[in-house]
Design an enzyme around this catalytic site. Sequence first.
Site, mmCIF file in Angstrom:
data_model
loop_
_atom_site.group_PDB
_atom_site.id
_atom_site.type_symbol
_atom_site.label_atom_id
_atom_site.label_comp_id
_atom_site.label_asym_id
_atom_site.label_seq_id
_atom_site.Cartn_x
_atom_site.Cartn_y
_atom_site.Cartn_z
ATOM 1 N N LYS A 46 0.835 -1.222 0.000
ATOM 2 C CA LYS A 46 0.000 0.000 0.000
ATOM 3 C C LYS A 46 0.860 1.259 0.000
ATOM 4 C CE LYS A 46 -3.238 1.059 3.297
ATOM 5 N NZ LYS A 46 -4.512 0.927 3.991
ATOM 6 N N GLN A 58 10.107 -5.304 17.061
ATOM 7 C CA GLN A 58 11.354 -5.106 17.805
ATOM 8 C C GLN A 58 11.833 -6.396 18.448
ATOM 9 O OE1 GLN A 58 10.534 -2.077 20.706
ATOM 10 N NE2 GLN A 58 10.479 -0.427 19.201
ATOM 11 N N GLU A 123 10.287 -12.868 26.796
ATOM 12 C CA GLU A 123 9.239 -11.850 26.872
ATOM 13 C C GLU A 123 8.101 -12.420 27.704
ATOM 14 O OE1 GLU A 123 8.144 -9.810 23.188
ATOM 15 O OE2 GLU A 123 10.066 -10.366 22.323
ATOM 16 N N HIS A 237 -0.721 -3.539 23.601
ATOM 17 C CA HIS A 237 0.623 -3.704 24.164
ATOM 18 C C HIS A 237 0.740 -2.813 25.403
ATOM 19 C CE1 HIS A 237 4.978 -3.881 24.525
ATOM 20 N NE2 HIS A 237 5.005 -4.819 23.590
ATOM 21 N N ARG A 282 0.586 -10.392 27.985
ATOM 22 C CA ARG A 282 0.317 -8.976 27.700
ATOM 23 C C ARG A 282 -1.054 -8.463 28.092
ATOM 24 N NH1 ARG A 282 2.756 -8.602 21.808
ATOM 25 N NH2 ARG A 282 4.845 -8.864 22.644
ATOM 26 N N HIS A 343 -2.175 -3.057 19.488
ATOM 27 C CA HIS A 343 -0.945 -3.635 18.953
ATOM 28 C C HIS A 343 -1.178 -4.748 17.939
ATOM 29 C CE1 HIS A 343 3.271 -4.717 18.960
ATOM 30 N NE2 HIS A 343 3.027 -5.936 19.397
ATOM 31 N N ARG A 378 -2.312 -13.241 21.855
ATOM 32 C CA ARG A 378 -1.095 -13.812 21.275
ATOM 33 C C ARG A 378 0.065 -13.813 22.270
ATOM 34 N NH1 ARG A 378 3.161 -11.375 19.038
ATOM 35 N NH2 ARG A 378 2.128 -9.404 18.577
HETATM 36 C C1 SIN Z 1 7.609 -6.401 21.503
HETATM 37 O O1 SIN Z 1 8.781 -6.314 21.117
HETATM 38 O O2 SIN Z 1 7.252 -6.160 22.650
HETATM 39 C C2 SIN Z 1 6.555 -6.811 20.524
HETATM 40 C C3 SIN Z 1 6.786 -8.191 20.098
HETATM 41 C C4 SIN Z 1 5.453 -8.807 19.749
HETATM 42 O O3 SIN Z 1 4.523 -8.117 19.365
HETATM 43 O O4 SIN Z 1 5.336 -10.023 19.927
#
Ligand code: SIN
Length: 505
Positions: A46, A58, A123, A237, A282, A343, A378
Amino acid sequence: MRYLINFDAKLMDNYETDVLIVGSGISGLFAALNIDEKLKVTIISKEDSKTNNSYMAQGGIAVTFEAEDIESHIEDTMKAGGYYNDLPAVRILVEEGRKNIEKLMAYGVEFDQEEGHIAFTKEGGHSIRRIVHKKDYTGKEIIEKLIEVVRKRENIVCYENSFLIDVLTESEGVKGAIALIDNQKKLIQTNHVVLATGGIGKLFMNTTNSSISTGDGIAVAYRAGAIIEDMEFIQFHPTPFQSQGEAFLISEAVRGEGGILRNKNGEAFMGKYHPMKDLAPRDIVSRSILKEQKVQNSPEIYLDVTHFEEGYFDKRFPSIFNYCISKGIDPRKEWIPVNPSEHYLMGGIKTDFNGKTNIEGMYSCGESARTGVQGANRLASNSLLEGIVFGNRVARTINSSGSIVNKSIDINFSELIPISDEYSKDILELKKIMDESANILRSENKLLEALDKIKKLKAVYENKCCNEKEFMEFKNMLIVSELIISMALDRKDSLGSHFMEDSNE
Ligand code: SIN
Protein backbone atom coordinates in the site's frame (compact mmCIF):
# COMPACT_ATOMS: atom_id res chain seq x y z
CA MET A 1 -22.37 -3.68 -1.22
CA ARG A 2 -20.34 -6.36 -2.96
CA TYR A 3 -17.69 -4.03 -4.43
CA LEU A 4 -16.05 -0.71 -3.48
CA ILE A 5 -16.24 0.84 -6.96
CA ASN A 6 -18.28 0.66 -10.14
CA PHE A 7 -16.44 -1.14 -12.94
CA ASP A 8 -16.77 -3.13 -16.10
CA ALA A 9 -13.98 -5.71 -16.17
CA LYS A 10 -14.10 -5.98 -19.97
CA LEU A 11 -13.24 -2.28 -20.34
CA MET A 12 -10.34 -2.18 -17.89
CA ASP A 13 -6.59 -2.22 -18.48
CA ASN A 14 -5.47 -5.63 -17.49
CA TYR A 15 -2.44 -7.30 -16.03
CA GLU A 16 -1.75 -11.01 -15.70
CA THR A 17 0.00 -12.82 -12.88
CA ASP A 18 -0.11 -16.36 -11.57
CA VAL A 19 -0.21 -15.19 -7.96
CA LEU A 20 -1.12 -11.83 -6.45
CA ILE A 21 0.24 -11.21 -2.95
CA VAL A 22 -1.18 -8.20 -1.15
CA GLY A 23 1.22 -6.95 1.51
CA SER A 24 4.99 -6.98 1.91
CA GLY A 25 5.30 -7.85 5.59
CA ILE A 26 7.07 -11.03 6.63
CA SER A 27 4.28 -13.44 5.63
CA GLY A 28 3.76 -11.93 2.16
CA LEU A 29 7.48 -11.83 1.33
CA PHE A 30 8.14 -15.28 2.75
CA ALA A 31 5.21 -16.73 0.80
CA ALA A 32 6.51 -15.06 -2.40
CA LEU A 33 10.00 -16.48 -1.93
CA ASN A 34 8.68 -19.99 -1.41
CA ILE A 35 6.42 -20.05 -4.46
CA ASP A 36 7.72 -22.08 -7.37
CA GLU A 37 9.98 -19.85 -9.48
CA LYS A 38 8.09 -20.99 -12.58
CA LEU A 39 5.09 -18.96 -11.41
CA LYS A 40 4.86 -15.21 -11.87
CA VAL A 41 4.26 -13.58 -8.48
CA THR A 42 3.17 -9.97 -8.06
CA ILE A 43 3.45 -8.29 -4.66
CA ILE A 44 1.61 -5.05 -4.05
CA SER A 45 2.33 -2.81 -1.04
CA LYS A 46 0.00 0.00 0.00
CA GLU A 47 2.88 2.37 0.70
CA ASP A 48 6.56 1.52 0.26
CA SER A 49 7.50 -2.09 0.79
CA LYS A 50 8.93 -1.40 4.25
CA THR A 51 5.85 0.31 5.64
CA ASN A 52 4.27 -2.56 7.53
CA ASN A 53 4.02 -3.94 11.06
CA SER A 54 6.64 -6.65 10.48
CA TYR A 55 9.27 -4.01 9.71
CA MET A 56 8.51 -2.32 13.04
CA ALA A 57 8.79 -5.53 15.09
CA GLN A 58 11.35 -5.11 17.80
CA GLY A 59 11.33 -8.09 20.16
CA GLY A 60 12.07 -11.04 17.90
CA ILE A 61 10.79 -14.44 16.89
CA ALA A 62 9.87 -17.11 19.40
CA VAL A 63 11.26 -20.42 18.19
CA THR A 64 11.87 -23.85 19.55
CA PHE A 65 15.27 -25.20 18.59
CA GLU A 66 15.35 -28.15 21.00
CA ALA A 67 12.84 -31.00 20.72
CA GLU A 68 12.37 -31.03 24.49
CA ASP A 69 11.10 -27.41 24.41
CA ILE A 70 8.29 -28.11 21.93
CA GLU A 71 5.67 -28.98 24.53
CA SER A 72 6.51 -25.97 26.72
CA HIS A 73 6.30 -23.55 23.76
CA ILE A 74 2.91 -25.06 22.87
CA GLU A 75 1.75 -24.77 26.49
CA ASP A 76 2.95 -21.14 26.83
CA THR A 77 1.14 -20.26 23.56
CA MET A 78 -2.08 -21.93 24.70
CA LYS A 79 -1.94 -20.44 28.19
CA ALA A 80 -1.40 -16.89 26.87
CA GLY A 81 -4.22 -17.50 24.36
CA GLY A 82 -6.70 -18.48 27.10
CA TYR A 83 -6.65 -22.09 25.73
CA TYR A 84 -8.90 -20.79 22.95
CA ASN A 85 -6.20 -21.54 20.33
CA ASP A 86 -6.59 -24.44 17.87
CA LEU A 87 -4.12 -26.93 19.29
CA PRO A 88 -3.22 -28.63 15.95
CA ALA A 89 -2.42 -25.20 14.45
CA VAL A 90 -0.25 -24.33 17.47
CA ARG A 91 1.59 -27.64 17.09
CA ILE A 92 2.30 -26.81 13.42
CA LEU A 93 3.50 -23.33 14.45
CA VAL A 94 5.95 -24.65 17.00
CA GLU A 95 7.12 -27.78 15.19
CA GLU A 96 7.75 -26.00 11.87
CA GLY A 97 9.42 -22.98 13.46
CA ARG A 98 13.01 -24.09 13.34
CA LYS A 99 13.12 -25.12 9.68
CA ASN A 100 11.58 -21.79 8.64
CA ILE A 101 13.97 -19.79 10.83
CA GLU A 102 16.80 -21.67 9.12
CA LYS A 103 15.33 -20.66 5.75
CA LEU A 104 15.24 -17.03 6.92
CA MET A 105 18.91 -17.32 7.86
CA ALA A 106 19.67 -18.85 4.47
CA TYR A 107 18.12 -15.70 2.92
CA GLY A 108 20.72 -13.71 4.86
CA VAL A 109 18.81 -12.72 8.00
CA GLU A 110 21.15 -12.40 10.98
CA PHE A 111 20.25 -12.80 14.63
CA ASP A 112 22.31 -11.69 17.64
CA GLN A 113 24.93 -14.19 18.73
CA GLU A 114 26.45 -14.93 22.12
CA GLU A 115 29.62 -17.01 22.47
CA GLY A 116 29.25 -18.40 18.95
CA HIS A 117 25.56 -19.37 19.36
CA ILE A 118 22.26 -17.64 18.68
CA ALA A 119 21.34 -15.50 21.71
CA PHE A 120 17.81 -15.98 23.05
CA THR A 121 15.79 -13.40 24.97
CA LYS A 122 12.57 -13.66 26.97
CA GLU A 123 9.24 -11.85 26.87
CA GLY A 124 5.93 -12.01 28.73
CA GLY A 125 4.28 -15.43 29.04
CA HIS A 126 7.38 -17.43 28.05
CA SER A 127 8.63 -19.99 30.56
CA ILE A 128 12.13 -19.98 29.07
CA ARG A 129 14.37 -17.78 26.87
CA ARG A 130 13.46 -18.78 23.31
CA ILE A 131 13.27 -15.54 21.31
CA VAL A 132 15.80 -14.93 18.55
CA HIS A 133 16.35 -11.25 17.79
CA LYS A 134 18.50 -8.62 16.19
CA LYS A 135 19.00 -6.03 18.92
CA ASP A 136 15.66 -4.15 19.02
CA TYR A 137 15.12 -4.01 15.25
CA THR A 138 14.45 -7.63 14.37
CA GLY A 139 11.67 -6.76 11.90
CA LYS A 140 13.84 -4.27 10.02
CA GLU A 141 16.63 -6.85 9.71
CA ILE A 142 14.23 -9.46 8.36
CA ILE A 143 12.26 -7.28 5.94
CA GLU A 144 15.36 -5.60 4.48
CA LYS A 145 17.05 -8.97 3.85
CA LEU A 146 13.91 -10.54 2.38
CA ILE A 147 13.33 -7.57 0.07
CA GLU A 148 16.91 -7.91 -1.19
CA VAL A 149 16.29 -11.54 -2.11
CA VAL A 150 12.86 -10.77 -3.62
CA ARG A 151 14.40 -8.09 -5.85
CA LYS A 152 16.82 -10.66 -7.27
CA ARG A 153 14.06 -13.12 -8.17
CA GLU A 154 13.06 -12.85 -11.81
CA ASN A 155 9.62 -14.31 -11.22
CA ILE A 156 8.63 -11.70 -8.61
CA VAL A 157 7.38 -8.22 -9.50
CA CYS A 158 6.77 -5.61 -6.78
CA TYR A 159 4.51 -2.57 -6.99
CA GLU A 160 4.65 -0.03 -4.20
CA ASN A 161 1.99 2.60 -3.43
CA SER A 162 -0.60 0.24 -4.81
CA PHE A 163 -3.94 -0.53 -3.25
CA LEU A 164 -6.11 -3.61 -3.53
CA ILE A 165 -9.68 -2.44 -4.12
CA ASP A 166 -11.43 -5.79 -4.36
CA VAL A 167 -11.02 -9.44 -5.19
CA LEU A 168 -13.37 -10.51 -7.98
CA THR A 169 -15.19 -13.76 -7.41
CA GLU A 170 -17.75 -15.93 -9.10
CA SER A 171 -19.31 -19.08 -7.73
CA GLU A 172 -16.23 -21.16 -8.51
CA GLY A 173 -13.91 -18.82 -6.59
CA VAL A 174 -11.38 -16.09 -7.30
CA LYS A 175 -11.46 -14.68 -10.84
CA GLY A 176 -9.05 -11.78 -10.35
CA ALA A 177 -8.70 -8.49 -8.53
CA ILE A 178 -8.96 -4.77 -9.03
CA ALA A 179 -6.19 -2.59 -7.69
CA LEU A 180 -4.88 0.95 -7.93
CA ILE A 181 -1.39 0.58 -9.37
CA ASP A 182 0.50 3.83 -9.93
CA ASN A 183 -2.86 5.53 -9.36
CA GLN A 184 -4.39 3.67 -12.30
CA LYS A 185 -7.20 1.17 -11.84
CA LYS A 186 -6.08 -2.20 -13.17
CA LEU A 187 -7.83 -5.47 -13.62
CA ILE A 188 -5.51 -8.21 -12.37
CA GLN A 189 -6.13 -11.56 -13.97
CA THR A 190 -5.12 -14.27 -11.54
CA ASN A 191 -6.69 -17.12 -9.70
CA HIS A 192 -4.52 -17.04 -6.59
CA VAL A 193 -4.82 -14.04 -4.26
CA VAL A 194 -2.89 -14.05 -0.98
CA LEU A 195 -4.14 -11.49 1.54
CA ALA A 196 -1.19 -10.65 3.80
CA THR A 197 -2.46 -7.20 4.60
CA GLY A 198 -1.58 -6.96 8.30
CA GLY A 199 -3.41 -5.36 11.19
CA ILE A 200 -6.17 -2.93 12.10
CA GLY A 201 -4.41 -0.51 14.48
CA LYS A 202 -5.50 2.56 12.56
CA LEU A 203 -9.08 1.97 13.70
CA PHE A 204 -7.87 3.39 17.02
CA MET A 205 -6.31 6.72 17.96
CA ASN A 206 -3.26 5.10 19.55
CA THR A 207 -1.53 2.14 18.01
CA THR A 208 1.94 0.73 17.58
CA ASN A 209 0.93 -0.24 14.02
CA SER A 210 2.19 1.27 10.78
CA SER A 211 0.11 3.73 8.75
CA ILE A 212 -1.21 1.02 6.41
CA SER A 213 -3.10 -0.85 9.13
CA THR A 214 -6.72 -0.20 8.21
CA GLY A 215 -7.79 -3.84 7.89
CA ASP A 216 -8.28 -3.63 4.10
CA GLY A 217 -7.65 -7.32 3.41
CA ILE A 218 -10.21 -8.37 5.99
CA ALA A 219 -12.84 -6.05 4.49
CA VAL A 220 -12.04 -7.23 0.93
CA ALA A 221 -12.35 -10.87 2.03
CA TYR A 222 -15.59 -10.16 3.88
CA ARG A 223 -17.15 -8.50 0.82
CA ALA A 224 -16.17 -11.56 -1.20
CA GLY A 225 -17.92 -13.88 1.28
CA ALA A 226 -14.92 -15.16 3.25
CA ILE A 227 -15.48 -16.26 6.83
CA ILE A 228 -14.11 -13.76 9.36
CA GLU A 229 -13.67 -14.88 12.95
CA ASP A 230 -12.48 -13.80 16.40
CA MET A 231 -12.37 -10.09 15.64
CA GLU A 232 -13.14 -9.30 19.28
CA PHE A 233 -9.64 -10.42 20.26
CA ILE A 234 -7.43 -7.36 19.99
CA GLN A 235 -4.17 -7.13 21.88
CA PHE A 236 -3.12 -3.88 23.55
CA HIS A 237 0.62 -3.70 24.16
CA PRO A 238 1.33 -2.57 27.73
CA THR A 239 4.35 -0.35 27.22
CA PRO A 240 4.38 1.99 24.22
CA PHE A 241 5.90 5.42 24.84
CA GLN A 242 3.12 7.97 24.31
CA SER A 243 4.04 11.22 22.70
CA GLN A 244 2.02 13.61 20.56
CA GLY A 245 -0.35 11.02 19.14
CA GLU A 246 2.45 8.48 18.57
CA ALA A 247 2.69 5.18 20.40
CA PHE A 248 6.30 4.11 19.94
CA LEU A 249 6.80 0.53 21.06
CA ILE A 250 9.04 -0.13 24.03
CA SER A 251 9.63 -3.83 23.45
CA GLU A 252 8.54 -6.41 25.95
CA ALA A 253 12.10 -7.72 25.63
CA VAL A 254 13.06 -4.74 27.81
CA ARG A 255 11.08 -6.36 30.62
CA GLY A 256 12.47 -9.72 29.51
CA GLU A 257 15.93 -8.34 30.26
CA GLY A 258 14.88 -6.99 33.67
CA GLY A 259 12.88 -3.77 33.10
CA ILE A 260 10.38 -3.07 35.89
CA LEU A 261 6.99 -1.35 35.70
CA ARG A 262 6.50 1.28 38.39
CA ASN A 263 3.54 3.42 39.44
CA LYS A 264 3.81 7.16 40.05
CA ASN A 265 5.20 6.54 43.54
CA GLY A 266 7.88 4.24 42.20
CA GLU A 267 6.30 1.00 43.45
CA ALA A 268 6.83 -2.13 41.34
CA PHE A 269 3.12 -2.98 41.24
CA MET A 270 2.87 -6.03 38.94
CA GLY A 271 3.43 -8.46 41.85
CA LYS A 272 -0.01 -7.42 43.16
CA TYR A 273 -1.67 -8.64 39.98
CA HIS A 274 0.11 -11.78 38.73
CA PRO A 275 2.76 -14.27 39.92
CA MET A 276 4.76 -13.70 36.70
CA LYS A 277 4.85 -9.98 37.60
CA ASP A 278 6.20 -7.82 34.72
CA LEU A 279 6.41 -10.88 32.49
CA ALA A 280 2.78 -11.94 32.77
CA PRO A 281 0.99 -12.30 29.39
CA ARG A 282 0.32 -8.98 27.70
CA ASP A 283 -3.44 -8.81 28.19
CA ILE A 284 -2.92 -9.18 31.93
CA VAL A 285 -0.15 -6.55 32.12
CA SER A 286 -2.24 -4.04 30.13
CA ARG A 287 -5.27 -4.53 32.36
CA SER A 288 -3.10 -4.33 35.48
CA ILE A 289 -1.74 -0.97 34.29
CA LEU A 290 -5.30 0.31 33.87
CA LYS A 291 -6.20 -0.92 37.37
CA GLU A 292 -3.10 0.74 38.82
CA GLN A 293 -3.88 4.00 37.03
CA LYS A 294 -7.34 3.93 38.61
CA VAL A 295 -6.04 3.11 42.09
CA GLN A 296 -3.47 5.92 42.02
CA ASN A 297 -5.88 8.25 40.20
CA SER A 298 -3.25 9.19 37.63
CA PRO A 299 -2.15 7.90 34.21
CA GLU A 300 1.53 7.99 35.22
CA ILE A 301 3.12 4.56 34.70
CA TYR A 302 6.82 4.06 34.05
CA LEU A 303 9.23 1.43 32.84
CA ASP A 304 12.42 1.47 34.87
CA VAL A 305 15.74 0.28 33.40
CA THR A 306 17.98 2.55 35.46
CA HIS A 307 19.36 -0.51 37.33
CA PHE A 308 20.72 -2.11 34.12
CA GLU A 309 24.48 -2.57 33.99
CA GLU A 310 26.17 0.52 32.59
CA GLY A 311 26.32 0.51 28.78
CA TYR A 312 23.88 -2.41 28.41
CA PHE A 313 20.57 -0.70 27.56
CA ASP A 314 21.83 1.57 24.80
CA LYS A 315 23.74 -1.30 23.18
CA ARG A 316 21.00 -3.93 23.41
CA PHE A 317 18.09 -1.56 22.61
CA PRO A 318 19.59 1.18 20.41
CA SER A 319 16.37 2.22 18.60
CA ILE A 320 14.43 2.50 21.85
CA PHE A 321 17.31 4.34 23.49
CA ASN A 322 17.56 6.85 20.63
CA TYR A 323 13.80 7.38 20.56
CA CYS A 324 13.68 8.07 24.31
CA ILE A 325 16.61 10.49 24.03
CA SER A 326 14.82 12.28 21.16
CA LYS A 327 11.85 12.73 23.50
CA GLY A 328 14.03 14.13 26.28
CA ILE A 329 14.16 10.99 28.46
CA ASP A 330 17.49 9.32 29.21
CA PRO A 331 16.51 5.74 30.18
CA ARG A 332 19.86 5.21 31.90
CA LYS A 333 18.84 7.79 34.50
CA GLU A 334 15.09 8.31 34.13
CA TRP A 335 12.01 6.11 34.01
CA ILE A 336 10.29 5.79 30.63
CA PRO A 337 6.61 6.92 30.60
CA VAL A 338 4.40 4.21 29.09
CA ASN A 339 0.73 3.55 28.39
CA PRO A 340 -1.03 0.62 26.65
CA SER A 341 -1.99 0.97 22.96
CA GLU A 342 -3.53 -1.19 20.26
CA HIS A 343 -0.94 -3.64 18.95
CA TYR A 344 -2.25 -6.82 17.32
CA LEU A 345 -5.40 -8.51 16.03
CA MET A 346 -5.71 -12.20 16.86
CA GLY A 347 -8.76 -12.80 14.66
CA GLY A 348 -9.23 -12.15 10.97
CA ILE A 349 -9.83 -14.10 7.78
CA LYS A 350 -10.46 -17.71 8.69
CA THR A 351 -8.04 -20.12 7.06
CA ASP A 352 -7.26 -23.80 7.26
CA PHE A 353 -3.80 -25.03 8.22
CA ASN A 354 -2.59 -24.28 4.69
CA GLY A 355 -3.75 -20.67 4.64
CA LYS A 356 -6.78 -21.44 2.43
CA THR A 357 -9.98 -19.52 3.05
CA ASN A 358 -13.45 -20.83 2.24
CA ILE A 359 -13.16 -19.15 -1.19
CA GLU A 360 -11.29 -21.16 -3.80
CA GLY A 361 -8.11 -19.27 -4.75
CA MET A 362 -8.15 -16.87 -1.78
CA TYR A 363 -5.51 -17.33 0.93
CA SER A 364 -4.47 -15.32 3.95
CA CYS A 365 -1.42 -15.33 6.20
CA GLY A 366 0.13 -13.10 8.85
CA GLU A 367 -1.90 -10.76 11.04
CA SER A 368 -4.85 -10.56 8.63
CA ALA A 369 -5.39 -14.32 8.93
CA ARG A 370 -7.17 -16.22 11.66
CA THR A 371 -5.21 -19.47 11.59
CA GLY A 372 -6.15 -20.42 15.14
CA VAL A 373 -2.63 -20.18 16.53
CA GLN A 374 -3.05 -16.98 18.53
CA GLY A 375 -6.20 -17.86 20.49
CA ALA A 376 -7.69 -15.05 22.55
CA ASN A 377 -4.35 -13.33 23.20
CA ARG A 378 -1.09 -13.81 21.28
CA LEU A 379 2.04 -14.98 23.08
CA ALA A 380 4.84 -12.45 22.62
CA SER A 381 6.97 -12.89 19.47
CA ASN A 382 4.76 -15.61 18.01
CA SER A 383 3.56 -13.29 15.23
CA LEU A 384 6.66 -13.25 13.01
CA LEU A 385 6.81 -17.00 13.59
CA GLU A 386 3.22 -17.37 12.34
CA GLY A 387 4.17 -15.23 9.33
CA ILE A 388 6.93 -17.57 8.18
CA VAL A 389 5.31 -20.90 9.07
CA PHE A 390 1.96 -20.14 7.43
CA GLY A 391 3.47 -17.99 4.64
CA ASN A 392 5.46 -21.07 3.70
CA ARG A 393 2.36 -23.27 3.87
CA VAL A 394 0.42 -20.90 1.58
CA ALA A 395 3.29 -21.11 -0.93
CA ARG A 396 3.29 -24.90 -0.73
CA THR A 397 -0.44 -25.02 -1.39
CA ILE A 398 -0.16 -22.72 -4.41
CA ASN A 399 2.78 -24.72 -5.75
CA SER A 400 0.69 -27.85 -5.69
CA SER A 401 -2.19 -26.27 -7.62
CA GLY A 402 -0.18 -24.45 -10.33
CA SER A 403 -1.33 -21.71 -12.66
CA ILE A 404 -4.61 -21.29 -14.50
CA VAL A 405 -4.95 -17.55 -15.19
CA ASN A 406 -8.50 -16.58 -16.08
CA LYS A 407 -8.47 -15.37 -19.64
CA SER A 408 -11.71 -13.49 -19.64
CA ILE A 409 -13.48 -11.86 -16.76
CA ASP A 410 -16.98 -10.72 -17.46
CA ILE A 411 -18.02 -8.96 -14.28
CA ASN A 412 -19.47 -5.50 -14.10
CA PHE A 413 -20.88 -3.57 -11.18
CA SER A 414 -22.65 -0.22 -11.27
CA GLU A 415 -24.67 0.15 -8.08
CA LEU A 416 -22.67 2.95 -6.44
CA ILE A 417 -23.19 6.71 -6.56
CA PRO A 418 -20.06 8.89 -6.84
CA ILE A 419 -19.61 11.08 -3.79
CA SER A 420 -18.16 14.53 -3.46
CA ASP A 421 -18.86 15.03 0.28
CA GLU A 422 -16.22 15.61 2.91
CA TYR A 423 -15.78 12.40 4.92
CA SER A 424 -12.55 12.88 6.91
CA LYS A 425 -14.33 14.05 10.08
CA ASP A 426 -16.18 10.72 10.08
CA ILE A 427 -12.88 8.81 10.06
CA LEU A 428 -11.99 10.58 13.30
CA GLU A 429 -15.47 9.94 14.66
CA LEU A 430 -15.07 6.22 13.90
CA LYS A 431 -11.72 6.09 15.72
CA LYS A 432 -13.30 7.77 18.74
CA ILE A 433 -16.12 5.25 18.75
CA MET A 434 -13.60 2.38 18.62
CA ASP A 435 -11.47 3.88 21.40
CA GLU A 436 -14.48 4.26 23.64
CA SER A 437 -15.93 0.80 23.08
CA ALA A 438 -13.45 -1.80 21.76
CA ASN A 439 -10.57 -0.94 24.03
CA ILE A 440 -9.00 -2.94 26.90
CA LEU A 441 -12.06 -2.72 29.14
CA ARG A 442 -15.43 -3.22 27.44
CA SER A 443 -19.05 -3.19 28.46
CA GLU A 444 -22.24 -4.30 26.77
CA ASN A 445 -23.71 -0.80 26.92
CA LYS A 446 -20.71 0.87 25.31
CA LEU A 447 -20.56 -1.82 22.63
CA LEU A 448 -24.28 -1.51 21.86
CA GLU A 449 -23.95 2.26 21.57
CA ALA A 450 -20.91 1.85 19.30
CA LEU A 451 -22.69 -0.65 17.06
CA ASP A 452 -25.58 1.72 16.62
CA LYS A 453 -23.28 4.64 15.71
CA ILE A 454 -21.23 2.53 13.29
CA LYS A 455 -24.34 1.20 11.55
CA LYS A 456 -25.55 4.78 11.09
CA LEU A 457 -22.20 5.90 9.69
CA LYS A 458 -22.11 2.86 7.41
CA ALA A 459 -25.57 3.64 6.10
CA VAL A 460 -24.44 7.14 5.09
CA TYR A 461 -21.65 5.75 2.90
CA GLU A 462 -22.98 2.30 1.93
CA ASN A 463 -24.01 3.12 -1.66
CA LYS A 464 -21.34 5.76 -2.29
CA CYS A 465 -18.04 5.50 -4.11
CA CYS A 466 -15.08 7.76 -4.68
CA ASN A 467 -11.74 7.26 -6.41
CA GLU A 468 -9.74 8.40 -3.37
CA LYS A 469 -7.81 5.63 -1.65
CA GLU A 470 -8.61 7.22 1.74
CA PHE A 471 -12.34 6.88 1.06
CA MET A 472 -11.96 3.20 0.18
CA GLU A 473 -9.89 2.65 3.33
CA PHE A 474 -12.61 4.37 5.34
CA LYS A 475 -15.27 2.07 3.93
CA ASN A 476 -13.03 -0.88 4.82
CA MET A 477 -12.57 0.52 8.33
CA LEU A 478 -16.34 0.75 8.77
CA ILE A 479 -16.77 -2.91 7.83
CA VAL A 480 -13.95 -4.07 10.09
CA SER A 481 -15.20 -1.95 13.02
CA GLU A 482 -18.68 -3.38 12.71
CA LEU A 483 -17.24 -6.92 12.68
CA ILE A 484 -15.19 -6.19 15.82
CA ILE A 485 -18.06 -4.66 17.75
CA SER A 486 -20.63 -7.25 16.79
CA MET A 487 -18.30 -10.16 17.61
CA ALA A 488 -17.42 -8.48 20.93
CA LEU A 489 -21.14 -8.24 21.71
CA ASP A 490 -21.63 -11.90 20.88
CA ARG A 491 -18.97 -12.91 23.40
CA LYS A 492 -20.63 -12.17 26.72
CA ASP A 493 -17.85 -13.51 28.96
CA SER A 494 -14.31 -12.22 29.25
CA LEU A 495 -11.64 -14.29 27.57
CA GLY A 496 -8.01 -13.35 26.88
CA SER A 497 -7.81 -9.85 25.46
CA HIS A 498 -11.61 -9.49 25.36
CA PHE A 499 -12.45 -8.19 28.82
CA MET A 500 -16.04 -7.36 29.67
CA GLU A 501 -16.15 -5.19 32.79
CA ASP A 502 -19.68 -6.37 33.42
CA SER A 503 -18.76 -10.08 33.43
CA ASN A 504 -16.27 -12.16 35.39
CA GLU A 505 -12.81 -12.80 33.98
C1 SIN B 1 7.61 -6.40 21.50
O1 SIN B 1 8.78 -6.31 21.12
O2 SIN B 1 7.25 -6.16 22.65
C2 SIN B 1 6.56 -6.81 20.52
C3 SIN B 1 6.79 -8.19 20.10
C4 SIN B 1 5.45 -8.81 19.75
O3 SIN B 1 4.52 -8.12 19.37
O4 SIN B 1 5.34 -10.02 19.93
